[in-house]
Design a protein around this motif. Structure first.
Motif, PDB file in Angstrom:
ATOM      1  N   ASP A 231       0.814  -1.219   0.000  1.00 32.96           N
ATOM      2  CA  ASP A 231       0.000   0.000   0.000  1.00 32.96           C
ATOM      3  C   ASP A 231       0.844   1.265   0.000  1.00 32.96           C
ATOM      4  OD1 ASP A 231       0.893  -0.557   2.548  1.00 32.96           O
ATOM      5  OD2 ASP A 231      -0.955   0.020   3.553  1.00 32.96           O
ATOM      6  N   VAL A 232       1.898   1.304   0.839  1.00 33.70           N
ATOM      7  CA  VAL A 232       2.719   2.505   0.972  1.00 33.70           C
ATOM      8  C   VAL A 232       4.197   2.136   0.978  1.00 33.70           C
ATOM      9  CG1 VAL A 232       3.249   4.528   2.393  1.00 33.70           C
ATOM     10  CG2 VAL A 232       0.915   3.667   2.308  1.00 33.70           C
ATOM     11  N   LEU A 233       5.007   2.952   0.311  1.00 31.92           N
ATOM     12  CA  LEU A 233       6.462   2.826   0.358  1.00 31.92           C
ATOM     13  C   LEU A 233       6.995   3.978   1.190  1.00 31.92           C
ATOM     14  CD1 LEU A 233       8.914   1.214  -0.796  1.00 31.92           C
ATOM     15  CD2 LEU A 233       9.020   2.916  -2.609  1.00 31.92           C
ATOM     16  N   THR A 234       7.654   3.652   2.300  1.00 28.83           N
ATOM     17  CA  THR A 234       8.146   4.700   3.203  1.00 28.83           C
ATOM     18  C   THR A 234       9.649   4.869   3.007  1.00 28.83           C
ATOM     19  OG1 THR A 234       6.400   4.063   4.756  1.00 28.83           O
ATOM     20  CG2 THR A 234       8.100   5.518   5.586  1.00 28.83           C
ATOM     21  N   THR A 235      10.439   4.104   3.736  1.00 29.59           N
ATOM     22  CA  THR A 235      11.898   4.167   3.559  1.00 29.59           C
ATOM     23  C   THR A 235      12.386   3.127   2.562  1.00 29.59           C
ATOM     24  OG1 THR A 235      12.329   2.581   5.339  1.00 29.59           O
ATOM     25  CG2 THR A 235      12.151   4.920   5.945  1.00 29.59           C
ATOM     26  N   GLY A 236      11.544   2.154   2.233  1.00 26.70           N
ATOM     27  CA  GLY A 236      11.950   1.075   1.338  1.00 26.70           C
ATOM     28  C   GLY A 236      12.468  -0.141   2.070  1.00 26.70           C
ATOM     29  N   ALA A 237      12.482  -0.111   3.407  1.00 22.04           N
ATOM     30  CA  ALA A 237      13.027  -1.237   4.183  1.00 22.04           C
ATOM     31  C   ALA A 237      12.213  -2.509   3.962  1.00 22.04           C
ATOM     32  CB  ALA A 237      13.051  -0.877   5.665  1.00 22.04           C
ATOM     33  N   THR A 238      10.894  -2.408   3.996  1.00 16.13           N
ATOM     34  CA  THR A 238      10.044  -3.580   3.784  1.00 16.13           C
ATOM     35  C   THR A 238      10.201  -4.106   2.365  1.00 16.13           C
ATOM     36  OG1 THR A 238       8.423  -2.805   5.410  1.00 16.13           O
ATOM     37  CG2 THR A 238       7.671  -4.435   3.813  1.00 16.13           C
ATOM     38  N   ALA A 239      10.189  -3.202   1.387  1.00 19.04           N
ATOM     39  CA  ALA A 239      10.340  -3.609  -0.010  1.00 19.04           C
ATOM     40  C   ALA A 239      11.688  -4.276  -0.246  1.00 19.04           C
ATOM     41  CB  ALA A 239      10.174  -2.397  -0.922  1.00 19.04           C
ATOM     42  N   ASN A 240      12.741  -3.749   0.357  1.00 20.64           N
ATOM     43  CA  ASN A 240      14.073  -4.344   0.198  1.00 20.64           C
ATOM     44  C   ASN A 240      14.136  -5.745   0.808  1.00 20.64           C
ATOM     45  OD1 ASN A 240      15.663  -2.519  -1.279  1.00 20.64           O
ATOM     46  ND2 ASN A 240      15.976  -1.222   0.507  1.00 20.64           N
ATOM     47  N   ALA A 241      13.575  -5.894   2.013  1.00 18.25           N
ATOM     48  CA  ALA A 241      13.611  -7.195   2.687  1.00 18.25           C
ATOM     49  C   ALA A 241      12.802  -8.239   1.910  1.00 18.25           C
ATOM     50  CB  ALA A 241      13.069  -7.055   4.110  1.00 18.25           C
ATOM     51  N   ALA A 242      11.632  -7.837   1.415  1.00 17.33           N
ATOM     52  CA  ALA A 242      10.792  -8.761   0.654  1.00 17.33           C
ATOM     53  C   ALA A 242      11.434  -9.094  -0.692  1.00 17.33           C
ATOM     54  CB  ALA A 242       9.408  -8.148   0.450  1.00 17.33           C
ATOM     55  N   ALA A 243      12.013  -8.093  -1.352  1.00 12.81           N
ATOM     56  CA  ALA A 243      12.659  -8.322  -2.642  1.00 12.81           C
ATOM     57  C   ALA A 243      13.859  -9.255  -2.486  1.00 12.81           C
ATOM     58  CB  ALA A 243      13.103  -6.994  -3.244  1.00 12.81           C
ATOM     59  N   ARG A 244      14.617  -9.073  -1.411  1.00 13.89           N
ATOM     60  CA  ARG A 244      15.782  -9.923  -1.164  1.00 13.89           C
ATOM     61  C   ARG A 244      15.353 -11.391  -1.023  1.00 13.89           C
ATOM     62  NH1 ARG A 244      17.512  -7.246   2.698  1.00 13.89           N
ATOM     63  NH2 ARG A 244      19.059  -5.979   1.568  1.00 13.89           N
ATOM     64  N   ALA A 245      14.258 -11.621  -0.300  1.00 12.32           N
ATOM     65  CA  ALA A 245      13.762 -12.983  -0.125  1.00 12.32           C
ATOM     66  C   ALA A 245      13.281 -13.569  -1.457  1.00 12.32           C
ATOM     67  CB  ALA A 245      12.623 -12.993   0.891  1.00 12.32           C
ATOM     68  N   LEU A 246      12.625 -12.764  -2.280  1.00  9.58           N
ATOM     69  CA  LEU A 246      12.146 -13.245  -3.582  1.00  9.58           C
ATOM     70  C   LEU A 246      13.304 -13.588  -4.500  1.00  9.58           C
ATOM     71  CD1 LEU A 246       9.225 -10.706  -4.116  1.00  9.58           C
ATOM     72  CD2 LEU A 246       8.985 -13.187  -3.855  1.00  9.58           C
ATOM     73  N   LEU A 247      14.361 -12.779  -4.480  1.00 12.62           N
ATOM     74  CA  LEU A 247      15.538 -13.056  -5.306  1.00 12.62           C
ATOM     75  C   LEU A 247      16.231 -14.326  -4.839  1.00 12.62           C
ATOM     76  CD1 LEU A 247      16.933  -9.425  -5.639  1.00 12.62           C
ATOM     77  CD2 LEU A 247      15.871 -10.788  -7.444  1.00 12.62           C
ATOM     78  N   ARG A 248      16.320 -14.510  -3.539  1.00 14.74           N
ATOM     79  CA  ARG A 248      16.906 -15.740  -3.001  1.00 14.74           C
ATOM     80  C   ARG A 248      16.029 -16.945  -3.335  1.00 14.74           C
ATOM     81  NH1 ARG A 248      18.637 -13.477   3.023  1.00 14.74           N
ATOM     82  NH2 ARG A 248      20.575 -12.416   2.354  1.00 14.74           N
ATOM     83  N   GLY A 249      14.749 -16.695  -3.513  1.00 13.42           N
ATOM     84  CA  GLY A 249      13.812 -17.777  -3.846  1.00 13.42           C
ATOM     85  C   GLY A 249      13.772 -18.107  -5.317  1.00 13.42           C
ATOM     86  N   GLY A 250      14.587 -17.419  -6.132  1.00 10.37           N
ATOM     87  CA  GLY A 250      14.680 -17.773  -7.543  1.00 10.37           C
ATOM     88  C   GLY A 250      14.208 -16.727  -8.521  1.00 10.37           C
ATOM     89  N   ALA A 251      13.608 -15.627  -8.047  1.00 16.78           N
ATOM     90  CA  ALA A 251      13.130 -14.588  -8.958  1.00 16.78           C
ATOM     91  C   ALA A 251      14.297 -13.948  -9.702  1.00 16.78           C
ATOM     92  CB  ALA A 251      12.352 -13.525  -8.188  1.00 16.78           C
ATOM     93  N   ALA A 252      14.072 -13.605 -10.966  1.00 18.32           N
ATOM     94  CA  ALA A 252      15.131 -12.980 -11.767  1.00 18.32           C
ATOM     95  C   ALA A 252      15.304 -11.517 -11.390  1.00 18.32           C
ATOM     96  CB  ALA A 252      14.801 -13.106 -13.250  1.00 18.32           C
ATOM     97  N   ALA A 253      14.207 -10.837 -11.079  1.00 18.07           N
ATOM     98  CA  ALA A 253      14.240  -9.425 -10.701  1.00 18.07           C
ATOM     99  C   ALA A 253      12.925  -9.105  -9.993  1.00 18.07           C
ATOM    100  CB  ALA A 253      14.430  -8.521 -11.915  1.00 18.07           C
ATOM    101  N   VAL A 254      12.938  -8.023  -9.226  1.00 13.69           N
ATOM    102  CA  VAL A 254      11.753  -7.608  -8.477  1.00 13.69           C
ATOM    103  C   VAL A 254      11.524  -6.116  -8.679  1.00 13.69           C
ATOM    104  CG1 VAL A 254      10.641  -7.432  -6.220  1.00 13.69           C
ATOM    105  CG2 VAL A 254      12.122  -9.386  -6.728  1.00 13.69           C
ATOM    106  N   ASP A 255      10.336  -5.761  -9.110  1.00 12.30           N
ATOM    107  CA  ASP A 255       9.901  -4.371  -9.160  1.00 12.30           C
ATOM    108  C   ASP A 255       8.858  -4.164  -8.077  1.00 12.30           C
ATOM    109  OD1 ASP A 255      11.459  -3.565 -11.390  1.00 12.30           O
ATOM    110  OD2 ASP A 255      10.021  -4.500 -12.748  1.00 12.30           O
ATOM    111  N   VAL A 256       8.684  -2.921  -7.643  1.00 15.72           N
ATOM    112  CA  VAL A 256       7.775  -2.611  -6.541  1.00 15.72           C
ATOM    113  C   VAL A 256       6.725  -1.610  -7.010  1.00 15.72           C
ATOM    114  CG1 VAL A 256       7.581  -1.626  -4.221  1.00 15.72           C
ATOM    115  CG2 VAL A 256       9.557  -3.044  -4.820  1.00 15.72           C
ATOM    116  N   LEU A 257       5.476  -1.886  -6.674  1.00 11.03           N
ATOM    117  CA  LEU A 257       4.377  -0.979  -7.006  1.00 11.03           C
ATOM    118  C   LEU A 257       3.527  -0.754  -5.761  1.00 11.03           C
ATOM    119  CD1 LEU A 257       2.735   0.628  -9.095  1.00 11.03           C
ATOM    120  CD2 LEU A 257       1.482  -1.476  -9.600  1.00 11.03           C
ATOM    121  N   THR A 258       3.339   0.511  -5.393  1.00 12.95           N
ATOM    122  CA  THR A 258       2.497   0.872  -4.253  1.00 12.95           C
ATOM    123  C   THR A 258       1.483   1.930  -4.661  1.00 12.95           C
ATOM    124  OG1 THR A 258       4.007   2.615  -3.494  1.00 12.95           O
ATOM    125  CG2 THR A 258       4.368   0.405  -2.620  1.00 12.95           C
TER     126      THR A 258
END
Length: 266
Positions: A231-258
């Protein structure tokens, strides 16, 4: 050569057309009756509007939409247009884990009110309009992504809040974009503290190890570009942590939309 219609077939066609017309008439009448009993109102201030699930002119003017020029990595707006493809000093000094972030508007005024009503006021119906605005703002991302994944809530918080606003928004964005939505592709395995009031460093520490891709979902992510929705992007800490987990899980890249993002004036 077409065969002549029998009287019985002609009657059946006429009856079917009459039935369809009756249903349309009944539907229009029912819609008019509902509008008479519950007149359309602004989803933000409840003032009268011409259509349901819309905003009045005043509230619409109170939304700070984010349009170019903005940082191509963080999506933060620039005050001056210095050309296409520019990256902000903040993105250069501290590059995010995700590839790109986009938001429909600034997190202030009407936008803040809408997010709070969705998140804390049990106004789940607001996800429809907010999600549509997000899909429009993120059309460049959805054109290149393979699937949509919402930022998950911890099971305890989901139980207390009863629904995940990110999942509701992701469902609308996916439907608008014609993309599959994987609500279980990412799990929140750590019960973190509330992020409100924490510094950037504290937010990052709070979210360390908070997300994980379940083993069963790895084949769905392998080699794919993921659109992470919140819903909201503040400092990006949540988006970074979630993106890191997705990349470790096999995703090629992660974009963020709020729907909204905090914009700090420099």
């Amino acid at each position: 050569m077409s065969l002549p219609q029998t009287p019985l077939k002609t009657m059946a066609i006429a009856s079917s057309a009459a039935l369809r017309g009756g249903r349309r008439w009944f539907g229009a009448g029912l819609k008019g009756l509902v509008a008479l009993v519950y007149p359309p109102a602004c989803i933000a201030c409840r003032a009268a509007t011409s259509e349901a699930q819309g905003l009045c002119a005043g509230c619409w003017a109170g939304i700070g939409f984010i349009e170019r020029p903005f940082c191509e990595r963080l999506g933060t707006p620039f005050e001056v247009d210095l050309g296409a493809g520019l990256v902000s000093p903040a993105a250069i000094a501290d590059p995010p884990v995700f590839a790109r972030a986009r938001a429909a508007c600034r997190f202030d005024g009407t936008a803040r009110e809408l997010v709070h009503r969705l998140k804390y006021g049990d106004r789940l119906e607001l996800a429809l309009m907010l999600g549509r605005m997000m899909a429009q703002a993120g059309h460049e991302l959805t054109a290149e992504c393979d699937l949509v994944v919402p930022v998950p809530l911890h099971p305890f918080r989901l139980w207390t809040r009863r629904f995940n606003q990110a999942s509701a928004l992701a469902k609308v964005v996916a439907r608008q974009s014609g993309l599959p939505c994987e609500h279980r592709a990412l799990a929140r395995v750590k019960r973190t503290k509330q992020q409100v009031g924490l510094t950037r460093a504290q937010r990052g520490e709070n979210l360390q190890g908070a997300f994980k891709v379940p083993p069963a979902m790895r084949p769905r992510l392998e080699g794919r570009r993921v659109l992470l929705v919140d819903d909201v992007l503040t400092t990006g800490a949540t988006a970074n942590a979630a993106a890191r987990a997705l990349l470790r899980g096999g995703a090629a890249a992660v974009d963020v939309l709020t729907f909204a993002r905090v914009v700090t004036e420099s």
